[in-house]
Design a protein around this motif. Structure first.
Motif, PDB file in Angstrom:
ATOM      1  N   GLY A 124       0.910  -1.165  -0.069  1.00  0.00           N
ATOM      2  CA  GLY A 124       0.035  -0.011  -0.036  1.00  0.00           C
ATOM      3  C   GLY A 124       0.868   1.335   0.117  1.00  0.00           C
ATOM      4  O   GLY A 124       2.067   1.174  -0.232  1.00  0.00           O
ATOM      5  N   ARG A 125       0.299   2.289   0.242  1.00  0.00           N
ATOM      6  CA  ARG A 125       0.885   3.731   0.153  1.00  0.00           C
ATOM      7  C   ARG A 125       0.944   4.567   1.499  1.00  0.00           C
ATOM      8  O   ARG A 125       1.053   5.666   1.447  1.00  0.00           O
ATOM      9  CB  ARG A 125       0.354   4.365  -1.056  1.00  0.00           C
ATOM     10  N   ALA A 126       0.553   3.886   2.742  1.00  0.00           N
ATOM     11  CA  ALA A 126       0.612   4.467   4.048  1.00  0.00           C
ATOM     12  C   ALA A 126       1.965   5.237   4.274  1.00  0.00           C
ATOM     13  O   ALA A 126       2.982   4.732   4.072  1.00  0.00           O
ATOM     14  CB  ALA A 126       0.321   3.807   5.041  1.00  0.00           C
ATOM     15  N   LYS A 127       2.022   6.252   4.704  1.00  0.00           N
ATOM     16  CA  LYS A 127       3.100   7.158   5.027  1.00  0.00           C
ATOM     17  C   LYS A 127       3.850   6.376   6.406  1.00  0.00           C
ATOM     18  O   LYS A 127       3.040   5.887   6.989  1.00  0.00           O
ATOM     19  CB  LYS A 127       2.787   8.584   5.418  1.00  0.00           C
ATOM     20  N   LEU A 128       5.129   6.423   6.331  1.00  0.00           N
ATOM     21  CA  LEU A 128       5.944   5.926   7.317  1.00  0.00           C
ATOM     22  C   LEU A 128       5.920   7.003   8.773  1.00  0.00           C
ATOM     23  O   LEU A 128       5.549   8.156   8.694  1.00  0.00           O
ATOM     24  CB  LEU A 128       7.234   5.742   6.998  1.00  0.00           C
ATOM     25  N   VAL A 129       6.049   6.477  10.022  1.00  0.00           N
ATOM     26  CA  VAL A 129       6.481   7.434  10.946  1.00  0.00           C
ATOM     27  C   VAL A 129       7.573   6.895  11.367  1.00  0.00           C
ATOM     28  O   VAL A 129       7.970   5.560  11.786  1.00  0.00           O
ATOM     29  CB  VAL A 129       5.320   6.908  12.379  1.00  0.00           C
ATOM     30  N   VAL A 130       8.456   7.739  11.597  1.00  0.00           N
ATOM     31  CA  VAL A 130       9.855   7.363  12.254  1.00  0.00           C
ATOM     32  C   VAL A 130      10.515   8.197  13.237  1.00  0.00           C
ATOM     33  O   VAL A 130      10.108   9.672  13.481  1.00  0.00           O
ATOM     34  CB  VAL A 130      10.966   7.545  10.926  1.00  0.00           C
ATOM     35  N   GLY A 131      10.971   7.706  14.309  1.00  0.00           N
ATOM     36  CA  GLY A 131      11.398   8.594  15.258  1.00  0.00           C
ATOM     37  C   GLY A 131      12.326   7.577  16.275  1.00  0.00           C
ATOM     38  O   GLY A 131      12.729   6.484  16.204  1.00  0.00           O
ATOM     39  N   GLY A 132      12.611   8.069  17.699  1.00  0.00           N
ATOM     40  CA  GLY A 132      13.414   7.367  18.436  1.00  0.00           C
ATOM     41  C   GLY A 132      13.411   8.035  19.841  1.00  0.00           C
ATOM     42  O   GLY A 132      13.029   9.022  20.271  1.00  0.00           O
ATOM     43  N   PHE A 133      14.220   7.154  20.721  1.00  0.00           N
ATOM     44  CA  PHE A 133      14.203   7.549  22.251  1.00  0.00           C
ATOM     45  C   PHE A 133      15.795   8.013  22.365  1.00  0.00           C
ATOM     46  O   PHE A 133      16.793   7.421  21.994  1.00  0.00           O
ATOM     47  CB  PHE A 133      14.063   6.273  22.912  1.00  0.00           C
ATOM     48  N   SER A 134      15.777   9.193  23.052  1.00  0.00           N
ATOM     49  CA  SER A 134      17.201   9.717  23.502  1.00  0.00           C
ATOM     50  C   SER A 134      17.842   9.946  22.208  1.00  0.00           C
ATOM     51  O   SER A 134      17.678  10.648  21.423  1.00  0.00           O
ATOM     52  CB  SER A 134      17.674   8.879  24.509  1.00  0.00           C
ATOM     53  N   MET A 135      19.145   9.327  22.053  1.00  0.00           N
ATOM     54  CA  MET A 135      19.956   9.554  20.952  1.00  0.00           C
ATOM     55  C   MET A 135      19.176   9.157  19.787  1.00  0.00           C
ATOM     56  O   MET A 135      19.483   9.688  18.393  1.00  0.00           O
ATOM     57  CB  MET A 135      21.292   8.676  21.223  1.00  0.00           C
ATOM     58  N   GLY A 136      18.448   8.285  19.766  1.00  0.00           N
ATOM     59  CA  GLY A 136      17.703   7.816  18.675  1.00  0.00           C
ATOM     60  C   GLY A 136      16.901   8.619  18.002  1.00  0.00           C
ATOM     61  O   GLY A 136      16.574   8.717  16.710  1.00  0.00           O
ATOM     62  N   GLY A 137      16.376   9.731  18.779  1.00  0.00           N
ATOM     63  CA  GLY A 137      15.651  10.867  18.061  1.00  0.00           C
ATOM     64  C   GLY A 137      16.525  11.487  17.295  1.00  0.00           C
ATOM     65  O   GLY A 137      16.095  12.222  16.407  1.00  0.00           O
TER      66      GLY A 137
END
Length: 419
Positions: A124-137
């Motif tokens: 499909g074509r759903a957009k991604l969500v991307v992120g992180g915790f502490s340094m991961g952000g």
């Protein structure tokens, strides 16, 4: 003896790593250059990647530990973050790294590869969500921004970026603690038992990623606290890709309050003192403004080493996520870690230890001001000051990256609102 280390979920006491329960077996494991991703499909999606959410690990020693990460997201607080994402039909991709102390820009390459893999596997074509915790952000912030600026990179097709108590304006570890760690490593780094512990913790403080995130760093006792060259280079690299991803909604949360109310730690007072077999009348103080002796270090039978600072803010008591160290004796923190190390090298520690301090100031986690500014550190945060499109600060100053219903549910609701 394993070393105390600082990780995405806060510091871990010696031996604590092995206590994490095993994570459920991922549905897929992606082997990346410099990292690994564990894929957990939503039960609603029939083993297909339909609405991917990428969650990046943060800083610690060595490679990412799936058991530790899963525990932090599902069991370490009062909110089951992965389960709630699954219930909303989101597929969870946990992104880890071969070396969590490596440069943020290096680990961002693994994040970019993970984003590309998610796009290629997506149905499909759903957009991604991307992120992180502490340094991961910070890793995912740089990765998305780089993809937007690099003609060789495909569209990241991401609608939402999030950070969870990430040090956008830098983090704080007391100069007194840094100095004591390096001093103790110089004196006892070759000692049986304790030596490897000291060397590993000192090495973590001097690792590329730690230098990039620390607003004030010293490599050895006697250095003047300042931004490390690695941090200056990282900030330049971040600026060269525009500072932030521009085509996404940017949100973030802080484990500290936005009211300006501090954590109660007083400035310029002795936080921990010891005397004994190896150290004589050695003490560390909390940070105060102006010129200050923040540490008196003395190996028994040798002269005194004084550690001085000048021009730093009174940051130990500032609002923000706390440096928390789980231990058999109860939760400690930055100065609690110093007390632990002092005891391990054969000394009696005064019982009235100020255990913890601010680790990620609230204004850093929501990018709402310079943490070098004492006024900004301790005043209420308003939306017009933040570089984020939306943010939420905790209702109390709590442990760094603690997963709470207050913060976790807010992020899930933001993700669901993206459709």
């Amino acid at each position: 003896m394993s070393a105390p280390v600082v990780d995405v979920w806060g510091p871990v006491a010696p031996g604590a790593r092995s206590s994490y329960p095993s994570a459920p077996e991922p549905h897929e494991t992606w082997h990346l250059s410099g990292g690994k991703a564990w894929v957990y499909y939503s039960p609603l999606n029939r083993r297909q990647l339909i609405r991917p959410v990428i969650l990046s690990d943060g800083f610690s020693g060595g490679s990412s530990d799936l058991d530790q990460l899963f525990h932090g997201l599902e069991e370490n607080g009062d909110y089951r973050f992965i389960s709630e994402l699954h219930a909303s039909g989101r597929d969870v991709i946990i992104l880890g790294y071969d070396d969590r102390t490596a440069s943020i820009t290096d680990n961002a390459n693994a994040a970019i590869e993970c984003i590309r893999r998610a796009l290629s596997e997506r149905v499909g074509r759903a957009k991604l969500v991307v992120g992180g915790f502490s340094m991961g952000g910070m890793v995912t912030r740089y990765a998305l921004a780089k993809m937007e600026q690099d003609p060789a990179c495909p569209d990241h097709e991401t609608s939402l970026y999030f950070s969870y108590d990430s040090p956008h304006q830098g983090g704080w570890l007391p100069v007194a603690l840094q100095a004591f760690t390096h001093y103790a490593t110089d004196k006892w780094g070759d000692a049986p038992g304790i030596g490897p512990v000291l060397r590993q913790f000192s090495g973590l403080l001097n690792s590329p990623a730690a230098k990039q995130m620390a607003r004030w760093h010293i490599e050895k006792v006697g250095d003047t606290p300042a931004q490390a060259p690695e941090r200056t280079a990282f900030l330049k690299a971040l600026d060269e890709v525009g500072g932030w991803p521009r085509t996404v909604r940017r949100i973030g949360v802080a484990n500290g309050v936005d009211t300006g109310t501090g954590n109660g730690v007083k400035a310029g007072v002795i936080a921990v003192r010891c005397d004994g077999e190896t150290l004589h009348d050695t003490w560390l103080k909390t940070q105060a403004k102006g010129d200050q002796v923040v540490a008196k270090l003395q190996k028994t039978g040798e002269g005194v080493t004084e550690v001085r600072t000048s021009g730093l803010p009174d940051i130990d008591g500032a609002p923000g996520g706390l440096f928390v160290l789980p231990s058999p004796a109860g939760d400690a923190g930055s100065f609690g870690l110093a007390a632990l190390l002092m005891a391990l090298i054969g000394n009696e520690v005064d019982p009235d230890v100020i255990t913890t301090s601010c680790f990620i100031p609230s204004i850093s986690a929501v990018d709402a001001g310079d943490i070098n500014d004492p006024k900004a550190l301790h005043q209420p945060i308003t939306p017009d000051r933040s570089a984020l499109d939306a943010y939420l600060c905790a209702s109390r100053n709590e442990g760094h990256t603690t997963m709470t219903e207050e913060l976790g549910a807010w992020i899930v609701n933001e993700i669901v609102a993206q459709g």
